[in-house]
Design an enzyme around this catalytic site. Structure first.
Site, mmCIF file in Angstrom:
data_model
loop_
_atom_site.group_PDB
_atom_site.id
_atom_site.type_symbol
_atom_site.label_atom_id
_atom_site.label_comp_id
_atom_site.label_asym_id
_atom_site.label_seq_id
_atom_site.Cartn_x
_atom_site.Cartn_y
_atom_site.Cartn_z
ATOM 1 N N HIS A 228 0.832 -1.208 0.000
ATOM 2 C CA HIS A 228 0.000 0.000 0.000
ATOM 3 C C HIS A 228 0.868 1.260 0.000
ATOM 4 O O HIS A 228 0.722 2.134 -0.851
ATOM 5 C CB HIS A 228 -0.907 -0.026 1.243
ATOM 6 C CG HIS A 228 -1.825 1.146 1.356
ATOM 7 N ND1 HIS A 228 -3.127 1.129 0.911
ATOM 8 C CD2 HIS A 228 -1.632 2.391 1.859
ATOM 9 C CE1 HIS A 228 -3.689 2.301 1.132
ATOM 10 N NE2 HIS A 228 -2.812 3.093 1.717
ATOM 11 N N GLU A 229 1.788 1.335 0.945
ATOM 12 C CA GLU A 229 2.607 2.549 1.056
ATOM 13 C C GLU A 229 3.532 2.699 -0.155
ATOM 14 O O GLU A 229 3.849 3.820 -0.558
ATOM 15 C CB GLU A 229 3.396 2.542 2.359
ATOM 16 C CG GLU A 229 2.558 2.461 3.640
ATOM 17 C CD GLU A 229 1.473 3.525 3.762
ATOM 18 O OE1 GLU A 229 1.641 4.620 3.180
ATOM 19 O OE2 GLU A 229 0.443 3.256 4.420
ATOM 20 N N HIS B 54 1.709 4.719 -2.773
ATOM 21 C CA HIS B 54 1.799 6.165 -2.505
ATOM 22 C C HIS B 54 3.174 6.686 -2.912
ATOM 23 O O HIS B 54 3.304 7.749 -3.528
ATOM 24 C CB HIS B 54 1.601 6.433 -1.002
ATOM 25 C CG HIS B 54 0.181 6.351 -0.526
ATOM 26 N ND1 HIS B 54 -0.826 7.126 -1.044
ATOM 27 C CD2 HIS B 54 -0.402 5.593 0.451
ATOM 28 C CE1 HIS B 54 -1.973 6.862 -0.421
ATOM 29 N NE2 HIS B 54 -1.741 5.926 0.490
ATOM 30 N N GLU C 2 -4.733 7.741 -3.058
ATOM 31 C CA GLU C 2 -5.245 6.461 -2.578
ATOM 32 C C GLU C 2 -5.486 5.503 -3.746
ATOM 33 O O GLU C 2 -5.364 4.286 -3.584
ATOM 34 C CB GLU C 2 -6.531 6.711 -1.775
ATOM 35 C CG GLU C 2 -6.896 5.627 -0.813
ATOM 36 C CD GLU C 2 -5.957 5.503 0.397
ATOM 37 O OE1 GLU C 2 -5.138 6.417 0.637
ATOM 38 O OE2 GLU C 2 -6.048 4.463 1.083
#
EC number: 3.4.17.19
Lengths: 508, 508
Positions: free
Chosen positions: B269-270, B273, B299
């Site tokens: 997820h990170e 970003h 997101e």
């Protein structure tokens, strides 16, 4: 940012403004710490820009005109108690130092140091001393010109005072002379006696795992009294201690897979610097009194925990077993006494930073001596390389076959003033010897305590007598208060003689 | 610091000043990163003071009156090209936002948010909702009062515009309505079909070592294209991505010894970003265009790499073997298909941050709906706890037995305005579905590429179409440019239906 305050509020306004300067400096330290530990490689340029911006803001804050007037007003008051007088004097000294030099000179120096440093990083591996001569000549000119704006008869003293407040080149030269006279024959005797054996042979069975090396060093400094709730240890290329906040004093270490002594003594050394900073009384934090008082006193604490404690026989009585347990294969059959001897091997080497406890001072003092000659105009920059070789021959009986480990060895003369960079190291050893002798007198059971890992009494004594005071007293005052004597090489020499005559069975 | 420049130099002066604002913000991020990763526990208070000081300096820089006049002058020029127009518009918007509110209101808000946050940290474990009601009522008043200074007819839009520029509460409400109508029955069907099996049972043989978990996650994101020369990963309590400099974009993760999926999907997820931030074109860095354009688009990228790639069957074809090799004992007999199913287990839970891909949006959308009712005056704060329970019953068929996992669950409403905090999460899922459908059309071999760990084509497509542009286009413009359509829940719903009908053998 300072606004007008009533006479009564001036003191608080001063402290508030000073606190902000310190906070900005601490933020600079956070950026520097991160740069040395965890900064991604591609981020270096951007970090440099952040640091330059922050340093500009910090400088603007430290030289703020309203703040200057506030310091002036406070200086005219007659109602300050001695602790306040000292606090204010330090702040005014720092303000004066930041504002005194003409902007033209500051710019010229900054530009020249940057260029010289870049040139040195290339000249050193290329052994190119000739190319550095004109740059170093200009450095010397700038060093002298800047000193001309300071209030010292001897330009050398202006720089010494910045890191070792209140000491002079003459005072240091005399004490270094005392030490050198005794040390040269002592090193000769020890190296002759030691020649037949290789004291470090027992530890040559690597590799020594990093995790075990770090864990062992941290076990020791936790026992020493390094407070991990107010600090931490990370890995860097060059070890250092850095204050990042009132309750944030971090250290770093390096390691070698083939020699666990390297990381261990680096950790012990930096923990000494850190415990000094951690021991300053709360009321002084964020004020001009809230730091170590000089490079010499700081070094006395790092060297005390590294050498006088960490390289003692009692130390290896305390830790030999755990050290062997950390490296059971590598250290099979190695006794506590072997470890004691290995940690005290002496050699006449070329590199200051690799030098042992005994020869280290010779490296330092010869540099101080060369600096002194340069500043007095008795030695020309173009003759420095030869003078370096002679000094090594005279003091250590060795000469570098090349220039990169000769006159180009240390960065110190190549990124700032050619003055005041080295004396603190040996001043620290000398003071460490005096302080430790005083501690030993107050704590007659000291060796037994060390052998039992009871460091509370020693740490408490140091905190009580040295750490808590921060910059309250000048280095000379502190030595007087703690030992009842002036700065003197005697106790340190006595310690060295006792230790090495026992270790190598020679009469010293 | 901005001085008068000629008309021609104004543009450069603007960029220079903006660059300094960014550098100060990045330094704030360094302090924040260090605080979350390595700050010694006793140093928290001092770090808070450093942050407050730096934030004050950054604010002064961002609201500098000379800088404001410079922006004004540039706004009157008719010769800017569209990219400059956009750059200037963003800077003027930020300047306006920083200077528009009366100082009295800024102070009152800051004081109130601090007090409310502190109260929430105590009220949540104590299930004390009654005590929070007056504080939240005041928060709502302040939220509305501050919005009154902005140029929006609907106060909700003022806050949405700050994180999801150009979007409105009405636009979002309509799209969320579309999604919700389909999602509620979909979740019902899937959880019914899944009831008989425990999809995660295969992974329950822990413990899973931290070092292996980290190494595996880093292997995957290195393949994805996360550039470790411009970033790094560390451990924190709450995972995050942070830009610390132009070429310094770090991520953090957390881990559980009993479930390696937790750290893995947090890392993926990170990394999404971070790759967005890393992909912005060099020319935009340090300018108003040099960041992700909105919380929704950000997101979309984290969720795309976490879910649409990382929770696909092709992903586990690619990595199943290495994952088992990292945990040979723990995962004995676990097939790629088992891992695929385990990473897609669905459950109707109470906690948003623990929710799976399918139910997560229901948690988010019901919060957005409650926010909307509060701001429109159709729901009173004192009725919020009951409304929360009804919304959970209607959407997820579950109700919290207590208030700490009910209305007191998230920090968002308790440390700032009661508006605009949640919609970005689901906007991101919706956009991610649209972007991924467009990528799939451009890359017909996408699944095979993922199964072969060939992420270059997908990463290149995203960089080309989304990342490089930074904030050049508004979110709505970007969606239009990339997909040829307006924002729409259709592609995301189609993706969910396809995936979960296949996984659970249900007709959706």
């Amino acid at each position: 940012m300072t606004t007008t305050h009533s006479q009564g509020g001036d003191w608080q306004a001063f402290l508030d403004h000073y606190r902000e300067i310190r906070d900005l400096n601490n933020i600079e330290s956070v950026l520097g710490w991160d740069q040395s530990t965890y900064l991604p490689e591609a981020a270096a340029e951007g970090r440099g820009r952040q640091q330059a911006l922050l340093s500009r803001l910090a400088h603007a804050h430290a030289t703020d005109a309203d703040y200057g007037r506030l310091l002036e007003r406070l200086g005219n008051r007659g109602d300050l108690v001695p602790e306040q007088e000292r606090t204010l004097a330090l702040a005014r000294k720092a303000f004066g130092r930041s504002t005194r030099l003409p902007e033209r000179l500051v710019g010229e120096m900054s530009e020249h140091w940057g260029r010289t440093y870049t040139a040195w990083t290339k000249a050193r591996p290329a052994n190119d001393w000739a190319g550095m001569i004109p740059l170093l000549e200009k450095s010397l000119d700038l060093t002298l010109e800047a000193a001309g704006h300071e209030d010292f008869a001897n330009p050398h003293d202006a720089y010494i005072d910045q890191s070792d407040e209140g000491m002079s080149a003459d005072q240091i030269a005399q004490i270094f002379g005392d030490l050198q006279r005794e040390l040269v024959p002592l090193v000769e005797a020890v190296t002759a006696a030691q020649a037949a054996e290789d004291a470090s042979r027992q530890l040559s069975r690597g590799p020594f795992g990093l995790a075990q090396q770090l864990a062992f060093g941290e076990e020791v400094i936790r026992d020493y009294g390094y407070d991990f709730s107010r600090g931490r240890q990370d890995l860097t290329h060059h070890p250092f201690m850095s204050r990042l906040g009132d309750r944030d004093v971090r250290i770093t270490t390096r390691y070698r897979e083939d020699d666990p002594m390297d990381a261990l003594y680096s950790t012990l050394h930096e923990s000494g610097h850190a415990m000094y900073e951690m021991g300053i009384q709360d009321a002084y934090l964020g004020t001009p009194l809230g730091g170590g008082v000089s490079s010499g006193v700081h070094e006395s604490q790092s060297r005390l925990w590294e050498n006088l404690v960490g390289r003692s026989r009692a130390f290896w009585t305390a830790y030999g077993e755990d050290f062997r347990a950390a490296f059971p294969e590598q250290l099979r059959g190695v006794s506590d006494e072997d470890l004691y001897r290995a940690s005290n091997a002496v050699s006449r080497s070329l590199i200051r930073t690799d030098a042992d406890e005994l020869t280290y001072n010779l490296h330092v003092m010869l540099r101080f001596g060369l600096e002194r000659e340069l500043l007095a105009g008795r030695l020309a920059v173009r003759d420095l390389a030869d003078a370096w070789q002679s000094a090594y021959q005279d003091n250590l009986g060795v000469q570098s076959p090349d220039l990169k480990d000769g006159v180009l060895q240390d960065v110190h003369w190549f990124f700032g003033p050619v003055a005041g960079a080295f004396q603190g190291y040996t001043l620290g050893n000398i003071m460490g010897g005096q302080f430790f002798a005083a501690a030993r007198q107050a704590l007659p059971e000291l060796d037994d305590q060390i052998a039992r890992r009871e460091f509370g009494p020693l740490h408490g004594w140091l905190r009580e007598n040295i750490y808590q005071h921060g910059r309250r007293y000048t280095p000379n005052e502190l030595v007087q208060r703690v030992t009842g004597s002036d700065l003197s090489a005697g106790p340190y020499l006595e310690y060295l003689r006792g230790k090495y005559s026992d270790l190598y069975g020679v009469q010293l």
